[in-house]
Design an enzyme around this catalytic site. Structure first.
Site, mmCIF file in Angstrom:
data_model
loop_
_atom_site.group_PDB
_atom_site.id
_atom_site.type_symbol
_atom_site.label_atom_id
_atom_site.label_comp_id
_atom_site.label_asym_id
_atom_site.label_seq_id
_atom_site.Cartn_x
_atom_site.Cartn_y
_atom_site.Cartn_z
ATOM 1 C CG ASN A 9 4.817 -4.781 -1.308
ATOM 2 O OD1 ASN A 9 3.972 -5.039 -2.155
ATOM 3 N ND2 ASN A 9 4.648 -5.051 -0.017
ATOM 4 C CE LYS A 11 2.838 -2.270 1.478
ATOM 5 N NZ LYS A 11 2.718 -2.000 2.889
ATOM 6 C CG HIS A 94 3.933 -7.952 3.054
ATOM 7 N ND1 HIS A 94 2.990 -7.319 3.840
ATOM 8 C CD2 HIS A 94 4.860 -7.028 2.738
ATOM 9 C CE1 HIS A 94 3.344 -6.050 3.978
ATOM 10 N NE2 HIS A 94 4.478 -5.848 3.317
ATOM 11 C CD GLU A 96 0.498 -4.601 3.997
ATOM 12 O OE1 GLU A 96 0.423 -4.828 2.778
ATOM 13 O OE2 GLU A 96 1.053 -3.580 4.463
ATOM 14 C CD GLU A 166 8.546 -5.461 4.660
ATOM 15 O OE1 GLU A 166 8.840 -4.484 3.965
ATOM 16 O OE2 GLU A 166 7.454 -6.035 4.586
ATOM 17 N N GLY A 172 4.155 1.297 6.794
ATOM 18 C CA GLY A 172 3.103 2.250 6.451
ATOM 19 C C GLY A 172 2.795 3.255 7.542
ATOM 20 C CB SER A 212 8.297 4.023 7.321
ATOM 21 O OG SER A 212 6.954 3.742 7.673
HETATM 22 P P1 PGA Z 1 6.057 0.832 3.687
HETATM 23 O O1 PGA Z 1 5.761 -0.719 3.380
HETATM 24 O O2 PGA Z 1 7.351 1.179 2.972
HETATM 25 O O3 PGA Z 1 4.867 1.559 3.116
HETATM 26 O O4 PGA Z 1 6.185 0.962 5.152
HETATM 27 C C1 PGA Z 1 6.780 -1.659 3.354
HETATM 28 C C2 PGA Z 1 6.204 -3.004 3.030
HETATM 29 O O5 PGA Z 1 5.065 -3.281 3.449
HETATM 30 O O6 PGA Z 1 6.846 -3.819 2.357
#
Ligand code: PGA
Length: 248
Positions: A9, A11, A94, A96, A166, A172, A212
């Site tokens: 992803n 982003k 997601h 976010e 998630e 993140g 992460s």
């Molecule tokens: P990350 O994000 O691996 O940076 O923690 C995962 C995601 O948001 O899908």
């Protein structure tokens, strides 16, 4: 036997030029038929990414879509548009999107239904915040998110769905869920899938862990029985992604 799936992803990262450079650098190392590898890139990179992975087993995905097919929705992209471009996967819901763009379980469900209607494979994100985890409601919440997301999706169509667990507190932050914490929730998602559908269907649907994931924790997470791969954010826009794919 479920085919494992690792999705990146990206982003809001990488311009079209950066996409060309990055995919050309990593594509030979992530091109495999052992598992499904998906790159979920920004909308403006979809076309070039598709061209770059032609003649490989790598698939492209979008990171969002609207649930309507067309109309006065300035700034939005529809499932019809993605389908016509030949983009097979789309991330839906997601955290976010839920946090910054007001998406709810109900809009997630509408998007999932439209994605499936258009022949896209949704990667549906579910997961709890740290306060929800501390309250002890993780399993209840994730079960409910999964149930609502799949309302109206029949068992045959559900086979094309990927669920990404998630935990928001792990996204993140560098604070990955332990493999046991991730396995526990992924198992409860598989359990709710068997309640919605049946054991056969639940055993066939792929469940990813995300939050992460990096080159050093991937193998341990992938060793868990109900974790069929990962949705990778930060590490997917770096060379490290090739090691994560290699760990499966
Ligand atoms: P990350 O994000 O691996 O940076 O923690 C995962 C995601 O948001 O899908």
């Amino acid at each position: 036997m479920r085919k494992r799936i690792v999705a990146g992803n990206w982003k809001m990262n990488k311009t079209p030029d950066e996409t060309v450079a990055f995919i050309n650098t990593i594509k030979d190392r992530i091109n495999t038929d052992r598992l499904d590898v998906v790159l979920c890139v920004p909308f403006v990179d979809l076309m070039i990414a598709k061209v770059l992975v032609k003649d490989t087993n790598i698939a492209i995905g979008a990171q969002n879509m609207h649930f309507e097919e067309s109309g006065a929705f300035t700034g939005e992209i529809s499932g019809v548009m993605l389908a016509e471009m030949g983009v097979p996967y789309v991330i839906i819901g997601h955290s976010e999107r839920r946090q910054y763009f007001g998406e709810t379980d109900t809009t997630v469900n509408k998007k999932v239904l439209k994605a499936i209607e258009k022949g896209l494979k949704p990667i549906i994100c579910v997961g709890e915040s740290i306060s929800q985890r501390n309250q002890g409601i993780t399993t209840d919440l994730v079960r409910m998110q999964t149930r609502i997301a799949l309302q109206g999706v029949d068992a045959t169509k559900a086979l094309d769905v990927v669920i990404a667990y998630e935990p928001i507190w792990a996204i993140g932050t560098g604070q990955t869920a332990t493999s046991l914490q991730a396995q526990e929730v992924c198992a409860s998602i598989r359990q709710v899938l068997s309640e919605i559908y049946d054991r056969f269907t639940a055993d066939a649907i792929r469940i990813q862990y995300g939050g992460s994931v990096n080159a050093s924790n991937a193998a341990e997470l992938f060793s868990m029985p109900d974790i069929d791969g990962a949705l990778v954010g930060g590490a997917s826009i770096k060379d490290e992604f090739t090691s994560i794919v290699g760990a499966l």
